[in-house]
Design a protein around this motif. Sequence first.
Motif, PDB file in Angstrom:
ATOM      1  N   ALA A 158       0.842  -1.197   0.000  1.00 51.85           N
ATOM      2  CA  ALA A 158       0.000   0.000   0.000  1.00 51.85           C
ATOM      3  C   ALA A 158       0.877   1.247   0.000  1.00 51.85           C
ATOM      4  N   SER A 159       0.606   2.152  -0.926  1.00 54.74           N
ATOM      5  CA  SER A 159       1.342   3.406  -0.982  1.00 54.74           C
ATOM      6  C   SER A 159       0.853   4.364   0.090  1.00 54.74           C
ATOM      7  N   LEU A 160       1.793   5.030   0.763  1.00 53.82           N
ATOM      8  CA  LEU A 160       1.466   6.073   1.729  1.00 53.82           C
ATOM      9  C   LEU A 160       2.235   7.341   1.391  1.00 53.82           C
ATOM     10  N   GLY A 161       2.377   7.602   0.090  1.00 50.80           N
ATOM     11  CA  GLY A 161       3.018   8.828  -0.360  1.00 50.80           C
ATOM     12  C   GLY A 161       2.127  10.031  -0.123  1.00 50.80           C
ATOM     13  N   ALA A 162       2.715  11.223  -0.241  1.00 49.77           N
ATOM     14  CA  ALA A 162       1.977  12.454   0.052  1.00 49.77           C
ATOM     15  C   ALA A 162       0.726  12.598  -0.806  1.00 49.77           C
ATOM     16  N   LYS A 163       0.774  12.106  -2.036  1.00 50.95           N
ATOM     17  CA  LYS A 163      -0.363  12.293  -2.933  1.00 50.95           C
ATOM     18  C   LYS A 163      -1.602  11.526  -2.478  1.00 50.95           C
ATOM     19  N   VAL A 164      -1.424  10.451  -1.733  1.00 53.22           N
ATOM     20  CA  VAL A 164      -2.582   9.661  -1.284  1.00 53.22           C
ATOM     21  C   VAL A 164      -2.868   9.828   0.204  1.00 53.22           C
ATOM     22  N   LEU A 165      -1.981  10.469   0.942  1.00 56.44           N
ATOM     23  CA  LEU A 165      -2.161  10.559   2.392  1.00 56.44           C
ATOM     24  C   LEU A 165      -3.448  11.266   2.828  1.00 56.44           C
ATOM     25  N   PRO A 166      -3.893  12.340   2.159  1.00 57.06           N
ATOM     26  CA  PRO A 166      -5.148  12.946   2.632  1.00 57.06           C
ATOM     27  C   PRO A 166      -6.304  11.962   2.655  1.00 57.06           C
ATOM     28  N   MET A 167      -6.484  11.196   1.585  1.00 57.70           N
ATOM     29  CA  MET A 167      -7.608  10.261   1.513  1.00 57.70           C
ATOM     30  C   MET A 167      -7.355   9.004   2.339  1.00 57.70           C
ATOM     31  N   GLU A 168      -6.110   8.543   2.350  1.00 58.29           N
ATOM     32  CA  GLU A 168      -5.789   7.279   3.017  1.00 58.29           C
ATOM     33  C   GLU A 168      -5.451   7.446   4.495  1.00 58.29           C
ATOM     34  N   GLY A 169      -4.969   8.637   4.895  1.00 63.01           N
ATOM     35  CA  GLY A 169      -4.452   8.771   6.253  1.00 63.01           C
ATOM     36  C   GLY A 169      -5.022   9.882   7.111  1.00 63.01           C
ATOM     37  N   MET A 170      -5.665  10.901   6.495  1.00 66.24           N
ATOM     38  CA  MET A 170      -6.115  12.062   7.266  1.00 66.24           C
ATOM     39  C   MET A 170      -7.612  12.075   7.534  1.00 66.24           C
ATOM     40  N   HIS A 171      -8.350  11.252   6.825  1.00 67.06           N
ATOM     41  CA  HIS A 171      -9.808  11.362   6.829  1.00 67.06           C
ATOM     42  C   HIS A 171     -10.406  11.243   8.225  1.00 67.06           C
ATOM     43  N   SER A 172      -9.925  10.303   9.014  1.00 71.85           N
ATOM     44  CA  SER A 172     -10.493  10.104  10.356  1.00 71.85           C
ATOM     45  C   SER A 172     -10.251  11.315  11.249  1.00 71.85           C
ATOM     46  N   ASP A 173      -9.040  11.874  11.190  1.00 69.57           N
ATOM     47  CA  ASP A 173      -8.757  13.065  11.997  1.00 69.57           C
ATOM     48  C   ASP A 173      -9.592  14.253  11.539  1.00 69.57           C
ATOM     49  N   LEU A 174      -9.806  14.373  10.239  1.00 72.11           N
ATOM     50  CA  LEU A 174     -10.620  15.474   9.730  1.00 72.11           C
ATOM     51  C   LEU A 174     -12.081  15.299  10.132  1.00 72.11           C
ATOM     52  N   ASP A 175     -12.517  14.063  10.299  1.00 72.35           N
ATOM     53  CA  ASP A 175     -13.864  13.822  10.834  1.00 72.35           C
ATOM     54  C   ASP A 175     -13.940  14.281  12.277  1.00 72.35           C
ATOM     55  N   LEU A 176     -12.908  13.990  13.065  1.00 73.36           N
ATOM     56  CA  LEU A 176     -12.864  14.448  14.457  1.00 73.36           C
ATOM     57  C   LEU A 176     -12.939  15.975  14.516  1.00 73.36           C
ATOM     58  N   ILE A 177     -12.205  16.628  13.620  1.00 70.69           N
ATOM     59  CA  ILE A 177     -12.159  18.092  13.597  1.00 70.69           C
ATOM     60  C   ILE A 177     -13.509  18.677  13.194  1.00 70.69           C
ATOM     61  N   THR A 178     -14.129  18.147  12.141  1.00 72.87           N
ATOM     62  CA  THR A 178     -15.409  18.716  11.708  1.00 72.87           C
ATOM     63  C   THR A 178     -16.505  18.474  12.734  1.00 72.87           C
ATOM     64  N   ARG A 179     -16.441  17.357  13.451  1.00 77.27           N
ATOM     65  CA  ARG A 179     -17.439  17.121  14.499  1.00 77.27           C
ATOM     66  C   ARG A 179     -17.276  18.128  15.634  1.00 77.27           C
ATOM     67  N   ALA A 180     -16.041  18.485  15.923  1.00 75.82           N
ATOM     68  CA  ALA A 180     -15.780  19.380  17.052  1.00 75.82           C
ATOM     69  C   ALA A 180     -15.992  20.852  16.698  1.00 75.82           C
ATOM     70  N   LEU A 181     -15.640  21.230  15.462  1.00 74.88           N
ATOM     71  CA  LEU A 181     -15.599  22.652  15.117  1.00 74.88           C
ATOM     72  C   LEU A 181     -16.420  23.028  13.888  1.00 74.88           C
ATOM     73  N   GLY A 182     -16.946  22.047  13.163  1.00 77.35           N
ATOM     74  CA  GLY A 182     -17.663  22.367  11.941  1.00 77.35           C
ATOM     75  C   GLY A 182     -16.720  22.458  10.750  1.00 77.35           C
ATOM     76  N   MET A 183     -17.124  23.181   9.734  1.00 80.61           N
ATOM     77  CA  MET A 183     -16.311  23.334   8.529  1.00 80.61           C
ATOM     78  C   MET A 183     -15.472  24.613   8.624  1.00 80.61           C
ATOM     79  N   PRO A 184     -14.192  24.534   8.274  1.00 80.26           N
ATOM     80  CA  PRO A 184     -13.323  25.719   8.348  1.00 80.26           C
ATOM     81  C   PRO A 184     -13.594  26.694   7.216  1.00 80.26           C
ATOM     82  N   HIS A 185     -13.246  27.971   7.439  1.00 78.43           N
ATOM     83  CA  HIS A 185     -13.364  28.945   6.354  1.00 78.43           C
ATOM     84  C   HIS A 185     -12.035  29.169   5.638  1.00 78.43           C
ATOM     85  N   GLU A 186     -10.942  28.614   6.202  1.00 76.75           N
ATOM     86  CA  GLU A 186      -9.650  28.644   5.524  1.00 76.75           C
ATOM     87  C   GLU A 186      -8.934  27.320   5.749  1.00 76.75           C
TER      88      GLU A 186
END
Length: 316
Positions: A158-186
Motif C-alpha cells: 500500500a502506498s502512503l506517499g503524500a499524494k494519497v495521504l489525505p484520503m488514506e491517512g487524514m480522513h479520520s482526523d478530519l472527521d474528528l475536527i469537523t465534528r468538534a468545530l464544523g467546517m473551516p473557512h480557511e
Amino acid sequence: MKIALLGTNFGQAHAAVYAAREDVDVDVVMIGRDAAKTAQVAGQFGFTAATDLDAAFADDSVDLVDVCLPIALHTPMALRALAAGKHVLTELPMAASLEEGRRLVAASESSDRHVFVDMFERFIPANQALDDAVRDGTYGRLEELTCWSAMAPLWPGASLGAKVLPMEGMHSDLDLITRALGMPHEVHVTSVERNADAGAVEAVMAFDGALARSSVSSLRPMPWGGRGGWTAAFTDGVLESVSTMGYDGKPTTSLTACTGEGVHEVELPPADQYAAMIEHVLAVLRGEADNRITPAGALDALQLTLRVDQQVNAGW
C-alpha cells in the motif's frame, strides 16, 4: 446474518471481528480477485472464499455487503448493494469525489436499507470523551485542536506517499475536527514526499475563534509502528490523547486532562474500535440502535478531506 466481505487486504481487520463473534454466520463469504490469496485469507478465519463478485449481490441469503476495496470502488459497490436490496458497510472515505458522496447520501436516504460508513474513530473512547467535552462545555469553549499520526509502512503493497495521504491517512482526523468545530473557512496545506510511497502532509484550518491542525506522516521506520493522538485546548483546560497502533488496529491509548487545578489521567474503558463499530452495525440491523455512521453524517469530513487532497495534488 450472512455477510459478503469484499476485499482481502484491509478486509482482514473486519474478518477478524466477524470470526470472533458467535452471532454472525461463520460462513461469511470473502470475495477477492486472486483465488489463491482469497482462499488462504478466508481459510484463516473459517470463511468461504469466492472470486465471483456478482454473487455478493445476486445471493438472496446475503444480508450485508461489507466493502473493503480501493476508494474508487466504495460508492459504486455501495450503490450496487442498495440496488440489490442489501444493507452495506463501506470503508472510508465513502467516496472518491463529493459528487459521488452526495449520490450515496441521496440513495441511502431514499432506501429502506441501511448504509454504514466505517467511521471507526468515533468508537475510540478518547475521541468519545472529546466529543462529550465539546458538547457539554466541560472545559469551556474549544479554541485549538491538533491531530497527528505517524506510521511505518505497516500495510505491504500500500502506498502512503503524500499524494494519497489525505484520503488514506487524514480522513479520520478530519472527521474528528469537523465534528468538534464544523467546517473551516480557511485551509492551508503543506506536504513533502520522500518517494511515491512515503511522505507527510499538514493542514492548518481556521474557524471563527478557533484553529485546528492535522498532520500525517509515513516517514517512519518499521520498528516505529503507528503512533498518533490529539491535543484539544479549551478556554478552561486541555485534553490530550496519545495512542500506539499496529496492523491489527488495536491501539493502546491514554487520555490526560489538565486544568488550573492540576493534571490527571482520565480512565478509559477498554475498547477495540473496529469491534465496536461492527457491533454498532449489527445492533442497528437488529433494531436495537440508530445508525450513527450514516453517509450524511460523514459528508463534511469527506468534503474537507477532498479539499486537502486537492491542495496537495495541485502542488505536484
